[in-house]
Design an enzyme around this catalytic site. Structure first.
Site, PDB file in Angstrom:
ATOM      1  N   ASP A  40      -0.125   5.132   1.066  1.00  0.00           N
ATOM      2  CA  ASP A  40      -0.324   6.070   2.178  1.00  0.00           C
ATOM      3  C   ASP A  40      -0.368   5.342   3.516  1.00  0.00           C
ATOM      4  OD1 ASP A  40      -1.213   8.922   0.999  1.00  0.00           O
ATOM      5  OD2 ASP A  40      -1.947   7.321  -0.301  1.00  0.00           O
TER       6      ASP A  40
ATOM      7  N   ASP B  53      -2.082  -0.407   5.876  1.00  0.00           N
ATOM      8  CA  ASP B  53      -2.398   0.177   7.187  1.00  0.00           C
ATOM      9  C   ASP B  53      -3.868   0.484   7.398  1.00  0.00           C
ATOM     10  OD1 ASP B  53      -2.381   2.359   5.299  1.00  0.00           O
ATOM     11  OD2 ASP B  53      -2.547   3.663   7.058  1.00  0.00           O
TER      12      ASP B  53
ATOM     13  N   ASP C 144       0.864  -1.174   0.000  1.00  0.00           N
ATOM     14  CA  ASP C 144       0.000   0.000   0.000  1.00  0.00           C
ATOM     15  C   ASP C 144       0.910   1.237   0.000  1.00  0.00           C
ATOM     16  OD1 ASP C 144      -2.253   1.731   0.688  1.00  0.00           O
ATOM     17  OD2 ASP C 144      -1.483   1.685   2.738  1.00  0.00           O
TER      18      ASP C 144
HETATM   19 MG    MG Z   1      -2.873   3.187   3.445  1.00  0.00          MG
END
Ligand code: MG
Length: 278
Positions: free
Chosen positions: A43, A225, A41
């Site tokens: 961000d 996240d 991923d």
């Molecule tokens: Mg993310």
């Protein structure tokens, strides 16, 4: 309805089950022995979460590390950002990119644009226009049209304004959800509007790994996240190494956690060492 007691038991179950990645390094190293397909991923994983999406710039040392990692491993970046946006931010050639939660994928020998994304385009344009008009007076709202999907960021919106923002959002997007055109997911201070089809980061990583590694020789590693990453964790849970970036164990489909972006870097260093010490 889940009772408070059962909810608590469920949370404890998940928290006990998650392992800190570096405590289980031997096990992870064994899993990676055949080679790894690294799916990341953007961000909150490669850059810390920032106030405005355009400020999430890759640090020079993270960029250097990614480049080194890409010499030893097949690498893919799987983001909710637009494909062109995430490509620009990462800026590495010869790796795979999935944008808009996997509705658009491109890389060496691979080009995919999900047709549903194009079909929903006129509705998304209309939704974004209406949201911009109606949310314009709520300071800090960012409506981002990403082509196949759209985001409403509210990290900068005053807490007291959230209820109003949510009501307007529901009023504008609700009818298009009821008609089955779009669906909404909720990430870190962001609402995501996307075509209402069974396609998410989970489907995208399975598709990408079947194309990149058709014989299934590599171990997929996924790091993310946020809630949209849960689909990828679930899809790869049995066959891969799934890692949540989180200060501590949480209710997640990921098997392991690491605490922050610095530990993601430490993980990359270990991955490079595994190859160079052979
Ligand atoms: Mg993310």
């Amino acid at each position: 309805m889940v009772s408070g007691f059962h909810q608590r038991v469920r949370e404890i179950y998940f928290v006990i089950r998650m392992e800190y990645l570096f405590d289980r390094w031997g096990e992870v190293e064994r899993a990676l022995a055949p080679g790894a397909l690294l799916l990341l991923d953007y961000d909150g994983t490669l850059t810390p979460i920032v106030e405005r999406p355009e400020l999430a710039i890759l640090s020079p040392d993270m960029k250097k590390l990614l480049k080194r990692v890409s010499r030893h491993y097949t690498l893919g970046i799987i983001s909710g950002r637009s494909l062109t946006g995430v490509k620009e931010l990462v800026g590495l050639e010869g790796i795979y990119y999935a944008g808009n939660h996997g509705f658009e994928i491109s890389g060496p020998g691979v080009e995919l644009v999900k047709p549903e994304a194009e079909r929903v385009r006129p509705t998304l344009i209309k939704i974004c226009e209406e949201l911009r008009a109606k949310l314009g007076n709520i300071k800090g709202t960012i409506v981002e049209d990403k082509g196949s999907t759209a985001s409403v960021h509210y990290r900068l919106v005053a807490e007291g304004e959230f209820e109003r923002l949510k009501n307007i959002f529901e009023e504008v997007v609700g009818p298009h959800m009821d008609s089955g055109t779009v669906r909404v997911t909720h990430g870190k201070k962001v609402f995501e509007i996307r075509p209402n089809v069974e396609w998410d980061k989970g489907e995208a990583v399975l598709w990408l790994s079947s194309v990149v590694d058709p014989k299934g020789e590599l171990t997929p590693v996924y790091i993310g996240d946020d809630r949209t990453d849960e689909d990828a964790f679930l899809a790869l849970r049995e066959m891969g190494v799934t890692i949540l970036v989180s200060e501590g164990p949480m209710e997640s489909n990921a098997k392991y956690f690491i605490k922050n972006v610095d530990e993601v870097k430490a993980f990359f260093e270990r991955l490079i060492n595994l190859q160079t010490q052979k």
